[in-house]
Design a protein around this motif. Structure first.
Motif, mmCIF file in Angstrom:
data_model
loop_
_atom_site.group_PDB
_atom_site.id
_atom_site.type_symbol
_atom_site.label_atom_id
_atom_site.label_comp_id
_atom_site.label_asym_id
_atom_site.label_seq_id
_atom_site.Cartn_x
_atom_site.Cartn_y
_atom_site.Cartn_z
ATOM 1 N N PHE A 7 -9.248 -8.670 1.779
ATOM 2 C CA PHE A 7 -9.421 -7.216 1.811
ATOM 3 C C PHE A 7 -9.122 -6.664 3.201
ATOM 4 N N VAL A 8 -9.671 -7.309 4.227
ATOM 5 C CA VAL A 8 -9.459 -6.825 5.598
ATOM 6 C C VAL A 8 -7.993 -6.941 5.990
ATOM 7 N N TRP A 9 -7.345 -8.053 5.622
ATOM 8 C CA TRP A 9 -5.929 -8.221 5.986
ATOM 9 C C TRP A 9 -5.052 -7.221 5.246
ATOM 10 N N TYR A 10 -5.313 -6.964 3.994
ATOM 11 C CA TYR A 10 -4.558 -5.937 3.277
ATOM 12 C C TYR A 10 -4.836 -4.551 3.856
ATOM 13 N N TRP A 11 -6.074 -4.303 4.208
ATOM 14 C CA TRP A 11 -6.441 -2.984 4.718
ATOM 15 C C TRP A 11 -5.770 -2.697 6.066
ATOM 16 N N ASP A 64 -4.461 5.124 -1.474
ATOM 17 C CA ASP A 64 -3.329 4.195 -1.428
ATOM 18 C C ASP A 64 -3.757 2.848 -0.838
ATOM 19 N N THR A 65 -4.515 2.890 0.257
ATOM 20 C CA THR A 65 -4.947 1.653 0.902
ATOM 21 C C THR A 65 -5.913 0.873 0.026
ATOM 22 N N MET A 66 -6.844 1.574 -0.617
ATOM 23 C CA MET A 66 -7.814 0.915 -1.470
ATOM 24 C C MET A 66 -7.134 0.279 -2.689
ATOM 25 N N THR A 67 -6.103 0.925 -3.206
ATOM 26 C CA THR A 67 -5.382 0.354 -4.347
ATOM 27 C C THR A 67 -4.801 -1.009 -4.001
ATOM 28 N N ILE A 68 -4.146 -1.088 -2.840
ATOM 29 C CA ILE A 68 -3.536 -2.352 -2.434
ATOM 30 C C ILE A 68 -4.598 -3.373 -2.056
ATOM 31 N N ALA A 69 -5.570 -2.964 -1.226
ATOM 32 C CA ALA A 69 -6.556 -3.908 -0.691
ATOM 33 C C ALA A 69 -7.470 -4.443 -1.791
ATOM 34 N N LEU A 70 -7.971 -3.574 -2.653
ATOM 35 C CA LEU A 70 -8.933 -4.008 -3.667
ATOM 36 C C LEU A 70 -8.260 -4.844 -4.758
ATOM 37 N N LEU A 71 -7.171 -4.311 -5.332
ATOM 38 C CA LEU A 71 -6.495 -5.056 -6.397
ATOM 39 C C LEU A 71 -5.873 -6.347 -5.869
ATOM 40 N N GLY A 72 -5.238 -6.266 -4.697
ATOM 41 C CA GLY A 72 -4.632 -7.465 -4.124
ATOM 42 C C GLY A 72 -5.662 -8.545 -3.840
ATOM 43 N N PRO A 106 -0.222 3.512 3.349
ATOM 44 C CA PRO A 106 -1.611 3.183 3.688
ATOM 45 C C PRO A 106 -2.027 3.827 4.996
ATOM 46 N N LEU A 107 -3.301 3.778 5.274
ATOM 47 C CA LEU A 107 -3.849 4.436 6.461
ATOM 48 C C LEU A 107 -3.311 3.845 7.757
ATOM 49 N N SER A 108 -3.025 2.549 7.762
ATOM 50 C CA SER A 108 -2.538 1.916 8.989
ATOM 51 C C SER A 108 -1.223 2.511 9.458
ATOM 52 N N LEU A 109 -0.400 2.988 8.525
ATOM 53 C CA LEU A 109 0.871 3.620 8.901
ATOM 54 C C LEU A 109 0.701 5.096 9.217
ATOM 55 N N ARG A 110 -0.253 5.723 8.574
ATOM 56 C CA ARG A 110 -0.459 7.146 8.814
ATOM 57 C C ARG A 110 -0.948 7.415 10.232
ATOM 58 N N LEU A 111 -1.635 6.468 10.835
ATOM 59 C CA LEU A 111 -2.147 6.675 12.185
ATOM 60 C C LEU A 111 -1.022 6.857 13.186
#
Length: 327
Positions: free
Chosen positions: A240-244, A106-114, A260-265
């Protein structure tokens, strides 16, 4: 006697001259021709950089150390950064609690495509503002500066209402569609970076291409974009870092269906099975939090962008210099 006196005088003068030269060399070595060239200045700079570097690295060292500690090591105040034994169970629990593979996708989809979308659209917009002449050009650039200066918290409510009407809430479209139009996270900053870069390019390149019959789009894709490789890399890594790492926007627009991973933590505590660490502020009868797995989860989250930066560090530094951000 006179010759002997002259000889002694000459010898003393030579010795004084040599001693003076040695003193000057030693002075140049310690202080330097300029103040910044001397040993003292270099030692001060090295000491300052060491302190600053330690302040940046210490939280990461603490994170890695805690993620490898057992409960007994975290209870024992004698144990510092180096644990008595390496406990990899924290990473197993973090992997399970984060549901890491799904969160990574999920995180890679947003960060990479965005990031890819923003590189393309911001480069095109920056080139138009730097090179093309059209009505309202200065007004458009003024609006971009306003978008850059306004805090995102002020626009989050109208954005939520718009995305809700469009049916984009809880989908990655809330980040990908704005990125396609150059309005992703910090999109205004990236447009300014590209505008600054294209301003520094010689106009002779465009004039030669126009003489050969190249259109504006062909000139942009065949000449300007290859020259802007460094700027593209800088924008891609920043984006990429800001989206991630985004959490504020993701917490408002996304749900458990696409998290994304930031919310799962933050919600990992409820999903962890076993391996409980110590909450030093918890009273008797309260469930302890999992400090070790949380630190392990935090390291798993920052690990992918850290690897990307380590690989692209040299090109990233060169891109920063070429875009004029350090001027």
């Amino acid at each position: 006697m006179k010759l002997e006196g002259v000889y002694k005088q000459v010898r003393d003068d030579v010795r004084a001259t040599l001693a003076d030269r040695k003193t000057q060399k030693l002075k140049r070595l310690i202080i330097g021709q300029n103040v910044k060239d001397g040993v003292i200045a270099k030692l001060i700079i090295i000491a300052l950089l060491t302190v600053i570097g330690f302040l940046y690295v210490k939280p990461i060292l603490y994170m890695i150390s805690t993620s490898l500690k057992s409960v007994a090591d975290m209870i024992d105040p004698v144990v510092g950064l180096i644990p008595r034994e390496l406990n990899l169970d924290n990473y197993k629990d973090a992997w399970k609690g984060l549901n890491y593979l799904d969160g990574f996708a999920d995180t890679m989809t947003i960060a990479l495509l965005g990031s890819i979308f923003q590189v393309f659209t911001c480069a095109l917009t920056g080139y138009a503002l730097a090179r093309l002449k059209f009505p309202g050009k200065n007004l458009f650039f003024f609006l971009i500066l306003i978008a850059f200066l306004i805090p995102p918290q002020l626009t989050i409510v109208p954005l939520y209402m718009i995305y809700s009407e469009l049916g984009w809430i809880n989908t990655p479209f809330v980040f990908l569609i704005p990125a396609i139009f150059g309005q992703g996270l910090r999109g205004a900053l990236f447009i300014i970076i590209f505008r600054q870069f294209f301003h520094t390019q010689p106009k002779a390149l465009e004039e030669a291409a126009k003489i050969d019959g190249a259109s504006v789009f062909r000139l942009f894709f065949r000449i300007m974009m290859p020259l802007a490789t460094g700027a593209c890399l800088v924008v891609f890594l920043f984006s990429f870092v800001w989206y991630w790492n985004m959490s504020y926007e993701a917490a408002l627009f996304l749900s458990k269906d696409f998290t994304p991973l930031s919310l799962r933590l933050s919600s990992m505590q409820m999903e962890l099975l076993g391996n409980k660490a110590i909450d030093f502020s918890a009273g008797v009868g309260k469930d302890p939090i999992s400090e070790g797995p949380k630190m392990a989860g935090a390291f798993l989250i920052i690990f992918p962008p850290l690897v990307i930066y380590l690989i692209a560090q040299r090109w990233f530094t060169e891109g920063i210099e070429r875009t004029g951000l350090v001027e």
